[in-house]
Write a protein that holds these residues in place. Sequence first.
Motif: not given
Length: 514
Positions: A98, A152, A156, A159
């Motif tokens: 991530t 995920l 991600t 992020s």
Amino acid sequence: MVEEGKDHEVINREELVEEETNGGPKRWMLVGYDIRAPINWFSMLSRVTHWSFVVGVVVVYGVNQGFGGALGRVGTEYYMKDVQKVQPSEAQAYSGITNIPWIVKPIWGLLTDVVPILGYRRRPYFILAGIIGILSMFFLSFHAKLHIVLALLSLTAGSAGVAIADVTVDACVAQHSGIHPSLAPDMQSLCALSSSIGALIGFSLSGIFVHLIGPKGVYGLLSIPYMLVLLVGLVLKEPYSPSFAYGQISEKFADAATAMWTTLKSEDVWRPCLYMYLSFALSLNIYDGLFYWETDSKAGPSFSQEIIGFVLSIGSIGSLLGAILYQYNLKTYPFRALLFWTQLFFGLSGMLDLVFILRLNLKLGIPDYFFAVIDESVFQMVGRLKWMPLLVLSSQLCPPGIEGTFFALLMSIDNFGLMSSTWLGGLLLHVLNVTRTQFDNLWLAILIRNILRLVPLCFLFLVPKGDSESSGFSRLEVLSVVEDGENHIEVLSVSEDYELSKPEEVELTPLVSS
């Protein structure tokens, strides 16, 4: 342009001194401390830069990264442990995945520096970051049980939203640091203080929110910081450039990449970069192993969500104290000396984890909760003191014209070191068979980590001896980026005894002072 910025800066500082000499602030003195000093400091930064820049730093660093990062950290730890039910080593690996958007920060930096949207270089990217973050958090919040791959991808994407906002505000900070070099430590202190205060509030509420609304509810709440980032993109003051040759984007990308590579090849640049990577990569991150142990009902102290949040919140005060200590006492110290002591204390402070795991604190009569607070506070304070001079040094390495890109490159090197630390820490936990319920070898992992934290001391010769106002490099070489009449970027190496025939065409970076 640099001289004009310095003049403006001096005028504003003189205004503050004049105000203080008129006797007004004496009414606000408290035990020898002027309680209006922080207000005057904010006011000075707002006048020298612009209020929208200061608000943007506070929103991105304080609300999105500080508050949102703290809330997201605790929420993600429980999401991986209780919802996805993964092992500590797997949680570490997923955490590294991530963080990939932070590794490719130069791409975001190139976009902000080279590709304006609708005539603006910064504002559209704040808006884009906000939209990406809002959508990803809503996706995580509204699905009861996501497959780990989709989870995920969403994490991600969130992020990436934080990373895009971060690199955009970093470009603004680096740009203002180039115009006002003496204010570079103040701007980094503003970033650090905003982040620390935001983290303090976020950690204080994180455990309560995780307990009341669960990890998925926390993700829904995290959409609010992204909305504020979007708002920054709407109010930020930025010059409008309606005419832009989009057909030259590829050429500008190539020129910017050439400028970065030429700058990075300088010995005065790659040596500090190498040290920054090693200092992070060799400080192995085994936090997930510690988190699983702290929340285990048999082997560990069985901390609840509220206790985890409060420990991290009180511990974040240490980060705030570290930022204040650097701002008022340590920012003029030489880089190498400061990094030596902070790295040394960073390694020694890790022994507190060993005392905690072996339960020696109970033999000393110190309760688990109180000792965990001490441990986290010391770790946060030393970590902040270790991070601050590296940030100042990074901002001073940025050539004018590609501030956002090059600062993003330097930060991506740091983030690659952090990702290496996370993956190597996960590998260490896997090798030592530290699982969700097995913690017999966790003490050994901590001991190995503490020893490796001292290894970067052997590479301190890579860091200049100078402080934030003088480089201290052995070879005075100035890297300057100029833009010629055909909009090509050129990087010049200017020696100390070289006279510029047209000084108005070159902006010297704050890397080397006269």
